[in-house]
Design a protein around this motif. Sequence first.
Motif, mmCIF file in Angstrom:
data_model
loop_
_atom_site.group_PDB
_atom_site.id
_atom_site.type_symbol
_atom_site.label_atom_id
_atom_site.label_comp_id
_atom_site.label_asym_id
_atom_site.label_seq_id
_atom_site.Cartn_x
_atom_site.Cartn_y
_atom_site.Cartn_z
ATOM 1 N N PHE A 153 0.826 -1.205 0.000
ATOM 2 C CA PHE A 153 0.000 0.000 0.000
ATOM 3 C C PHE A 153 0.859 1.253 0.000
ATOM 4 O O PHE A 153 1.831 1.373 0.746
ATOM 5 N N GLY A 154 0.465 2.181 -0.855
ATOM 6 C CA GLY A 154 1.173 3.449 -0.964
ATOM 7 C C GLY A 154 0.682 4.452 0.065
ATOM 8 O O GLY A 154 0.001 4.122 1.040
ATOM 9 N N GLY A 155 1.014 5.685 -0.164
ATOM 10 C CA GLY A 155 0.570 6.768 0.699
ATOM 11 C C GLY A 155 -0.460 7.614 -0.005
ATOM 12 O O GLY A 155 -1.382 7.097 -0.637
ATOM 13 N N PRO A 156 -0.318 8.926 0.048
ATOM 14 C CA PRO A 156 -1.261 9.811 -0.641
ATOM 15 C C PRO A 156 -1.223 9.605 -2.149
ATOM 16 O O PRO A 156 -0.227 9.163 -2.713
ATOM 17 N N PHE A 157 -2.318 9.957 -2.798
ATOM 18 C CA PHE A 157 -2.455 9.822 -4.250
ATOM 19 C C PHE A 157 -3.165 11.078 -4.721
ATOM 20 O O PHE A 157 -4.388 11.100 -4.863
ATOM 21 N N ASP A 158 -2.382 12.125 -4.929
ATOM 22 C CA ASP A 158 -2.988 13.429 -5.149
ATOM 23 C C ASP A 158 -2.407 14.134 -6.368
ATOM 24 O O ASP A 158 -1.563 13.597 -7.089
ATOM 25 N N LEU A 159 -2.871 15.330 -6.581
ATOM 26 C CA LEU A 159 -2.634 16.075 -7.819
ATOM 27 C C LEU A 159 -1.459 17.035 -7.678
ATOM 28 O O LEU A 159 -1.353 17.775 -6.697
ATOM 29 N N LEU A 160 -0.579 17.022 -8.668
ATOM 30 C CA LEU A 160 0.515 17.993 -8.760
ATOM 31 C C LEU A 160 0.403 18.695 -10.109
ATOM 32 O O LEU A 160 0.358 18.041 -11.157
ATOM 33 N N THR A 161 0.346 20.031 -10.080
ATOM 34 C CA THR A 161 0.143 20.791 -11.319
ATOM 35 C C THR A 161 1.117 21.970 -11.406
ATOM 36 O O THR A 161 1.686 22.413 -10.407
ATOM 37 N N ILE A 285 5.024 13.217 4.617
ATOM 38 C CA ILE A 285 4.864 14.204 5.696
ATOM 39 C C ILE A 285 6.040 15.176 5.686
ATOM 40 O O ILE A 285 5.861 16.396 5.753
ATOM 41 N N ASP A 286 7.250 14.626 5.595
ATOM 42 C CA ASP A 286 8.445 15.474 5.572
ATOM 43 C C ASP A 286 8.462 16.371 4.326
ATOM 44 O O ASP A 286 8.740 17.572 4.412
ATOM 45 N N ALA A 287 8.166 15.779 3.177
ATOM 46 C CA ALA A 287 8.229 16.529 1.927
ATOM 47 C C ALA A 287 7.170 17.624 1.877
ATOM 48 O O ALA A 287 7.397 18.700 1.317
ATOM 49 N N GLY A 288 5.995 17.328 2.473
ATOM 50 C CA GLY A 288 4.929 18.316 2.469
ATOM 51 C C GLY A 288 5.284 19.579 3.230
ATOM 52 O O GLY A 288 4.751 20.656 2.947
ATOM 53 N N GLY A 289 6.190 19.449 4.202
ATOM 54 C CA GLY A 289 6.615 20.613 4.978
ATOM 55 C C GLY A 289 7.963 21.160 4.561
ATOM 56 O O GLY A 289 8.552 21.980 5.272
#
Length: 341
Positions: A153-161, A285-289
């Motif tokens: 199982f991965g982590g978040p699966f979200d949009l990058l634009t 989590i680290d990358a998001g901050g």
Amino acid sequence: MSKPNLNRRNILKAAAAGAVAAPLAMASTSAFATTNLRMQTYWGREAADVFSAFGSDVRTASNGSLRVRHFTGSSLVPDAEMFQAVSNGTIDMCQGYAGYWPGQLDIAGIESGLPGAWTTYDEAQYVFRHKGLLELVREAYAENNVHYMGPIFGGPFDLLTKEPVNSLEDLKNMRIRATPAVARILQAFDIPTVFLPGSELYVGLSTGTIDGVIYAGTNEYVGMKLYEVAKHYTSLGMVYPGYCDQILVNMDVWNAMSEEEQKVMELAYEKHASHMNTWMVSGSIDAGGSGKFEMNKLNAEDSARLRRAAEVIWEDEAAKSDRNRKAIDILKETAKATGRA
């Protein structure tokens, strides 16, 4: 020949603590010939340490009887062809994502993680390991000469634009890379989509072939350096964990292994699956901050619209086979039990 001293409970305890694979080691170093396994993933160098640890565990645990050589995305075959390459023996094994081969395996779309299928890691594990989805997926792969070891199982699966996104309306003027299942949802809102493998996302964004991607979370986007060409990250609220990888092994290769070697592979897989999920989640989590992204969240109304649109996909997947109907029934029962239906 004496039987190897394998204690599953102690092994898994050591694996969970991040210990080396020495406790897994088989008793005899001379009983088995060395088997070299070529394993391709769709991941690039960003995940090299994780796969190196897996290979080291297998080698140490088997006292050198099994050796896994890791190849990054598209090194041996195109990522979307890994399933067939494992099936026909072109490569021995892979860590893939079934969203790459929905037309080749009836249950691929369900296995890879349908939008709305689960909302927590524990729920995803429950669906696979306690409600029977694991057995259904394993059955489907076995029909194609492939042994399915299990989900990762991965982590978040979200949009990058490249440009900010505040609503679904903003996406109508963008070309978004998406897997087939997600593409069908976006297309319901007249959002243009295209499919590219992970290894081509940086070039696609930098050249303007695509304007955004739905691929993973901030951890993977940092590892692939996508923040250099697109910095606007938008949480979609569709599904978590957002995607599901797996390890596949050619069935002839699997059957040629001794029982002890298969046990080593199974336990090394369990440790690897836990390690990779932790790496992806904590890294996100680290990358998001880190300041590399402009963080945003899709408004609640549009997130709900995406989830409702996914319901049509569930029924389309169920119609593909009796096996798929059983799998969708499992998801529906779980959604009802958790108050989501």
